[in-house]
Design an enzyme around this catalytic site. Structure first.
Site, PDB file in Angstrom:
ATOM      1  N   HIS A 104      -0.780   6.433   1.228  1.00 16.34           N
ATOM      2  CA  HIS A 104       0.021   6.711   2.419  1.00 16.34           C
ATOM      3  C   HIS A 104       1.255   7.589   2.160  1.00 16.34           C
ATOM      4  CE1 HIS A 104      -2.654   4.195   4.572  1.00 16.34           C
ATOM      5  NE2 HIS A 104      -2.100   3.024   4.345  1.00 16.34           N
ATOM      6  N   HIS A 178      -0.213   3.695  11.798  1.00 14.53           N
ATOM      7  CA  HIS A 178      -0.632   2.463  11.136  1.00 14.53           C
ATOM      8  C   HIS A 178      -0.271   1.206  11.941  1.00 14.53           C
ATOM      9  CE1 HIS A 178      -2.049   0.048   7.878  1.00 14.53           C
ATOM     10  NE2 HIS A 178      -2.029   1.013   6.987  1.00 14.53           N
ATOM     11  N   GLU A 314      -7.090   3.195  11.895  1.00  9.43           N
ATOM     12  CA  GLU A 314      -6.328   4.398  11.563  1.00  9.43           C
ATOM     13  C   GLU A 314      -7.247   5.606  11.628  1.00  9.43           C
ATOM     14  OE1 GLU A 314      -4.453   3.250   7.602  1.00  9.43           O
ATOM     15  OE2 GLU A 314      -5.438   1.431   8.262  1.00  9.43           O
TER      16      GLU A 314
HETATM   17  C1  GLA Z   1      -4.619   0.990   4.664  1.00  7.36           C
HETATM   18  C2  GLA Z   1      -5.203   0.836   3.318  1.00  7.36           C
HETATM   19  C3  GLA Z   1      -5.122  -0.598   2.912  1.00  7.36           C
HETATM   20  C4  GLA Z   1      -3.695  -1.062   2.919  1.00  7.36           C
HETATM   21  C5  GLA Z   1      -3.099  -0.848   4.267  1.00  7.36           C
HETATM   22  C6  GLA Z   1      -1.631  -1.199   4.251  1.00  7.36           C
HETATM   23  O1  GLA Z   1      -5.394   0.401   5.628  1.00  7.36           O
HETATM   24  O2  GLA Z   1      -6.531   1.296   3.233  1.00  7.36           O
HETATM   25  O3  GLA Z   1      -5.684  -0.754   1.650  1.00  7.36           O
HETATM   26  O4  GLA Z   1      -2.951  -0.350   1.979  1.00  7.36           O
HETATM   27  O5  GLA Z   1      -3.280   0.486   4.664  1.00  7.36           O
HETATM   28  O6  GLA Z   1      -1.345  -2.380   3.616  1.00  7.36           O
END
Ligand code: GLA
Length: 349
Positions: A104, A178, A314
């Protein structure tokens, strides 16, 4: 549109919370810290309003938080393997903030910076424009990236998110939001029904990096082409579910990345009657079932967020695309304009 103080970050910078309300009384609150969706308040089938998202009561919560609640994610959503990729033979190194990998956008992703906010509602639906300029080399990424995210709350109970970006050097990007949803407003999401319009997904290794294979979902717990109760197969003895500790994978959307948003997912909570549709122009979607939540995070009003108390959808390009030339490209060239649109539409039934 109303504005209120939303606390301060550690260095004393004040944050602001902007609340948009549509003609039906649906509300979406967004803060300039992290371009974060702080709450979405929608009625159930009896008209009772609940906040259907996870988050914190002030900016400090988001600043120290590690779960990315509601945040605008960039420069690169999801993982880049070993924190490295190359463009035209030049290798770039990113901070590794998820074991061996970059997650991220790195240590200070777009969810950890202040955005410049402008109310652009005019005579149309309520809308907020958020701007951020990511410096050349920020978190290891090449090129100065100018990003604009517009959040619109329509009178059809849609939260529409429009992303746009330009760069002055060839770079990679993958922008998403997110938000963690729980349409019931509390409890877990295990009894909610999910549909994903995807015949394939991208299986991962132990570090949640795609292997590169596009695997058919048919005959697996990843088949959500017909609405399925989320908890019905999450505990199956299946390697991919073990790697993810549940669902934490990218689905290859049948719409492939369309010029106009396509309907790619629906979530329905039978108890409350709340329903959410996800529409997007993106080619992929990360369905994550809150597998890292363990009750230690105290969110809004001190609520402990327990395992699987929310889900994320997402919309995105595929994880680690810069290292997978066969995936839809995430490169952005100078002179080109990136744009994408995602809509979360709420209703009851
Ligand atoms: C995304 C990632 C997960 C986790 C979340 C936040 O969905 O794929 O593995 O890191 O974000 O916790």
């Amino acid at each position: 549109m109303t504005q209120q103080a939303f606390g301060k970050t550690a260095d004393g910078t004040p944050a602001t919370l902007y609340t948009m309300t549509n003609k039906n009384g649906m509300q979406v609150a967004i803060t300039n810290y992290g371009g974060t969706v702080v709450s979405i308040k929608v009625p159930d089938r009896k008209g009772t309003i609940a906040d259907v998202t996870h988050g914190y009561d002030d900016a400090a919560g988001y600043e120290t938080g590690k779960a990315y609640f509601g945040g605008t994610i960039g420069r690169y959503g999801n993982r880049i393997a070993h924190g490295t990729f190359s463009i035209d033979g030049v290798q770039y190194a990113l901070p590794k903030n998820d074991g061996e990998n970059t997650l991220h956008g790195g240590l200070m992703g777009f969810n950890k910076v202040f955005w410049t906010v402008k109310d652009i509602s005019g005579n149309g639906p309520v809308a907020l424009q958020l701007d951020y300029v990511s410096k050349d080399g920020e978190e290891g990424f090449p090129g100065k990236l100018t990003v604009r995210v517009i959040f619109t709350l329509t009178d059809s109970d849609e939260l529409k998110i429009n992303y746009a970006a330009t760069t002055d050097k060839k770079t990679v990007l993958n922008l998403t939001n997110h938000t963690y949803f729980n349409l019931g407003g509390s409890g877990t999401i295990l009894e909610e029904e999910l549909m994903l319009a995807a015949d394939k997904f991208t299986p991962v290794d132990k570090g949640l990096i795609p292997t590169g294979v596009l695997q058919p979902v048919a005959g697996t717990p990843f088949d959500f082409r017909k609405p399925m109760v989320i908890g019905s197969r999450i505990g199956d003895d299946e390697e991919q579910l073990k790697f993810g500790r549940g669902y934490d994978h990218n689905w290859v959307l049948n719409s492939k990345g369309s010029a106009k948003p396509s309907l790619v997912a629906t979530v329905f909570d039978t108890k409350s009657g709340r329903k959410m549709e996800v529409w997007t122009t993106e080619p992929g979607i990360q369905f994550y079932t809150g597998n890292f939540l363990d009750g230690t995070i105290k969110g809004k009003g001190g609520t402990p967020y327990v395992l699987r108390s929310a889900l994320c959808l997402e919309t995105q390009h595929f994880p680690d695309s810069p290292n997978h030339p066969s995936f839809p490209t995430t490169e952005l060239l100078p002179g080109a304009k990136f744009s994408s649109e995602t809509i979360y539409k709420f209703s009851t039934k």
